[in-house]
Design a protein around this motif. Sequence first.
Motif, PDB file in Angstrom:
ATOM      1  N   LEU A   1      22.915 -22.222  -0.600  1.00  0.00           N
ATOM      2  CA  LEU A   1      21.885 -22.975   0.108  1.00  0.00           C
ATOM      3  C   LEU A   1      21.399 -22.200   1.338  1.00  0.00           C
ATOM      4  CD1 LEU A   1      20.207 -25.535   0.356  1.00  0.00           C
ATOM      5  CD2 LEU A   1      22.096 -26.561   1.589  1.00  0.00           C
ATOM      6  N   VAL A   2      22.335 -21.627   2.105  1.00  0.00           N
ATOM      7  CA  VAL A   2      21.962 -20.856   3.293  1.00  0.00           C
ATOM      8  C   VAL A   2      21.100 -19.668   2.895  1.00  0.00           C
ATOM      9  CG1 VAL A   2      22.854 -19.427   5.162  1.00  0.00           C
ATOM     10  CG2 VAL A   2      23.945 -21.597   4.642  1.00  0.00           C
ATOM     11  N   SER A   3      21.477 -18.979   1.816  1.00  0.00           N
ATOM     12  CA  SER A   3      20.690 -17.838   1.338  1.00  0.00           C
ATOM     13  C   SER A   3      19.278 -18.260   0.970  1.00  0.00           C
ATOM     14  CB  SER A   3      21.352 -17.201   0.120  1.00  0.00           C
ATOM     15  OG  SER A   3      22.596 -16.678   0.486  1.00  0.00           O
ATOM     16  N   LEU A   4      19.156 -19.380   0.308  1.00  0.00           N
ATOM     17  CA  LEU A   4      17.847 -19.880  -0.090  1.00  0.00           C
ATOM     18  C   LEU A   4      16.992 -20.196   1.132  1.00  0.00           C
ATOM     19  CD1 LEU A   4      15.955 -20.739  -2.381  1.00  0.00           C
ATOM     20  CD2 LEU A   4      17.015 -22.995  -2.276  1.00  0.00           C
ATOM     21  N   ILE A   5      17.571 -20.834   2.109  1.00  0.00           N
ATOM     22  CA  ILE A   5      16.843 -21.176   3.336  1.00  0.00           C
ATOM     23  C   ILE A   5      16.398 -19.912   4.060  1.00  0.00           C
ATOM     24  CG2 ILE A   5      17.073 -22.187   5.638  1.00  0.00           C
ATOM     25  CD1 ILE A   5      18.864 -24.349   4.292  1.00  0.00           C
ATOM     26  N   LEU A   6      17.323 -18.949   4.211  1.00  0.00           N
ATOM     27  CA  LEU A   6      16.964 -17.711   4.899  1.00  0.00           C
ATOM     28  C   LEU A   6      15.879 -16.956   4.146  1.00  0.00           C
ATOM     29  CD1 LEU A   6      20.448 -16.412   6.060  1.00  0.00           C
ATOM     30  CD2 LEU A   6      18.623 -17.339   7.479  1.00  0.00           C
ATOM     31  N   PHE A   7      15.985 -16.924   2.819  1.00  0.00           N
ATOM     32  CA  PHE A   7      14.979 -16.231   2.020  1.00  0.00           C
ATOM     33  C   PHE A   7      13.614 -16.880   2.201  1.00  0.00           C
ATOM     34  CE2 PHE A   7      12.463 -15.802  -1.860  1.00  0.00           C
ATOM     35  CZ  PHE A   7      12.344 -14.426  -1.903  1.00  0.00           C
ATOM     36  N   ASN A   8      13.573 -18.187   2.174  1.00  0.00           N
ATOM     37  CA  ASN A   8      12.299 -18.894   2.257  1.00  0.00           C
ATOM     38  C   ASN A   8      11.694 -18.884   3.648  1.00  0.00           C
ATOM     39  OD1 ASN A   8      12.057 -19.600  -0.422  1.00  0.00           O
ATOM     40  ND2 ASN A   8      13.242 -21.475  -0.173  1.00  0.00           N
ATOM     41  N   THR A   9      12.477 -18.649   4.675  1.00  0.00           N
ATOM     42  CA  THR A   9      11.923 -18.737   6.018  1.00  0.00           C
ATOM     43  C   THR A   9      11.618 -17.403   6.664  1.00  0.00           C
ATOM     44  OG1 THR A   9      14.112 -18.797   7.006  1.00  0.00           O
ATOM     45  CG2 THR A   9      13.054 -20.920   6.541  1.00  0.00           C
ATOM     46  N   ASN A  10      12.279 -16.309   6.233  1.00  0.00           N
ATOM     47  CA  ASN A  10      12.116 -15.152   7.076  1.00  0.00           C
ATOM     48  C   ASN A  10      12.277 -13.805   6.420  1.00  0.00           C
ATOM     49  OD1 ASN A  10      11.367 -14.523   9.611  1.00  0.00           O
ATOM     50  ND2 ASN A  10      13.378 -14.737  10.530  1.00  0.00           N
ATOM     51  N   SER A  11      12.655 -13.728   5.173  1.00  0.00           N
ATOM     52  CA  SER A  11      13.016 -12.422   4.664  1.00  0.00           C
ATOM     53  C   SER A  11      11.983 -11.794   3.746  1.00  0.00           C
ATOM     54  CB  SER A  11      14.360 -12.508   3.952  1.00  0.00           C
ATOM     55  OG  SER A  11      14.237 -13.323   2.812  1.00  0.00           O
ATOM     56  N   PHE A  12      10.790 -12.357   3.655  1.00  0.00           N
ATOM     57  CA  PHE A  12       9.780 -11.768   2.800  1.00  0.00           C
ATOM     58  C   PHE A  12       9.319 -10.459   3.420  1.00  0.00           C
ATOM     59  CE2 PHE A  12       5.515 -11.086   1.207  1.00  0.00           C
ATOM     60  CZ  PHE A  12       5.727 -11.226  -0.152  1.00  0.00           C
ATOM     61  N   SER A  13       9.343  -9.422   2.621  1.00  0.00           N
ATOM     62  CA  SER A  13       8.921  -8.118   3.096  1.00  0.00           C
ATOM     63  C   SER A  13       7.550  -7.799   2.519  1.00  0.00           C
ATOM     64  CB  SER A  13       9.951  -7.075   2.669  1.00  0.00           C
ATOM     65  OG  SER A  13       9.543  -5.808   3.095  1.00  0.00           O
ATOM     66  N   TYR A  14       6.633  -7.454   3.369  1.00  0.00           N
ATOM     67  CA  TYR A  14       5.289  -7.126   2.929  1.00  0.00           C
ATOM     68  C   TYR A  14       5.211  -5.652   2.576  1.00  0.00           C
ATOM     69  CZ  TYR A  14       4.359 -11.645   5.034  1.00  0.00           C
ATOM     70  OH  TYR A  14       4.390 -12.980   5.348  1.00  0.00           O
ATOM     71  N   SER A  15       4.197  -5.295   1.831  1.00  0.00           N
ATOM     72  CA  SER A  15       3.968  -3.917   1.414  1.00  0.00           C
ATOM     73  C   SER A  15       3.809  -3.006   2.629  1.00  0.00           C
ATOM     74  CB  SER A  15       2.697  -3.861   0.559  1.00  0.00           C
ATOM     75  OG  SER A  15       2.349  -2.530   0.257  1.00  0.00           O
ATOM     76  N   SER A  16       4.145  -1.743   2.459  1.00  0.00           N
ATOM     77  CA  SER A  16       3.941  -0.775   3.537  1.00  0.00           C
ATOM     78  C   SER A  16       2.535  -0.167   3.478  1.00  0.00           C
ATOM     79  CB  SER A  16       5.002   0.317   3.493  1.00  0.00           C
ATOM     80  OG  SER A  16       4.942   0.999   2.265  1.00  0.00           O
ATOM     81  N   ASP A  17       1.813  -0.371   2.381  1.00  0.00           N
ATOM     82  CA  ASP A  17       0.424   0.068   2.279  1.00  0.00           C
ATOM     83  C   ASP A  17      -0.433  -0.898   3.113  1.00  0.00           C
ATOM     84  OD1 ASP A  17      -1.934   1.444   0.949  1.00  0.00           O
ATOM     85  OD2 ASP A  17      -2.260  -0.659   0.366  1.00  0.00           O
TER      86      ASP A  17
END
Length: 188
Positions: A1-17
């Motif tokens: 559950l903690v992993s899911l919350i962290l993923f959904n709130t802050n860990s999206f990485s955008y492209s470097s292009d």
Amino acid sequence: LVSLILFNTNSFSYSSDPKNFVDELVNDAIETLSDKSISKADKRKKIEDIALENVDINAISMYTLGSVRKTLDQATLEKYKELFEKYFLKSLTSRLTDYSNNKFEVLSSDQKSETTTIVASRIVKSSSQPELKIEWRIYTKNPTNPLIRDLKVEGLSVVRTQKEEFASILQSNNNDINFLFSKLEEFI
């Protein structure tokens, strides 16, 4: 559950292009703002997190302060940076909700230097909003972590306009930084 919350709130990485970076970032913000299952407070928090990770707020704060920054001690500069960040985030979140239902398109990108790319985009005209052309100044000194340094909305630099506004406040008040602090605190 903690992993899911962290993923959904802050860990999206955008492209470097830079072109893909802007497209992914803005579409993520629009999706967040349009999601009716997320509270306004949670939307604001996610947009703030996106900005903190992807906008060069420190560089913008120093630029908008202008040459006055050279006359300030470190403690005063730190206070300014703190106030500016709060001001910036509040200003950003209050403006974005107007465009949450619009379609966004990246049109082109133009690498101006080794560390700067201009990405042209637009918010498509809708029944309630006119078309809005936006140029993004993307700083890529660290190629894996592009940062937004400025936006030109319909040809006007947001950061330069802010610098001129701050300069006016300071010049009207004998370059006393406390007057600018008061204005920032008032807005916050």
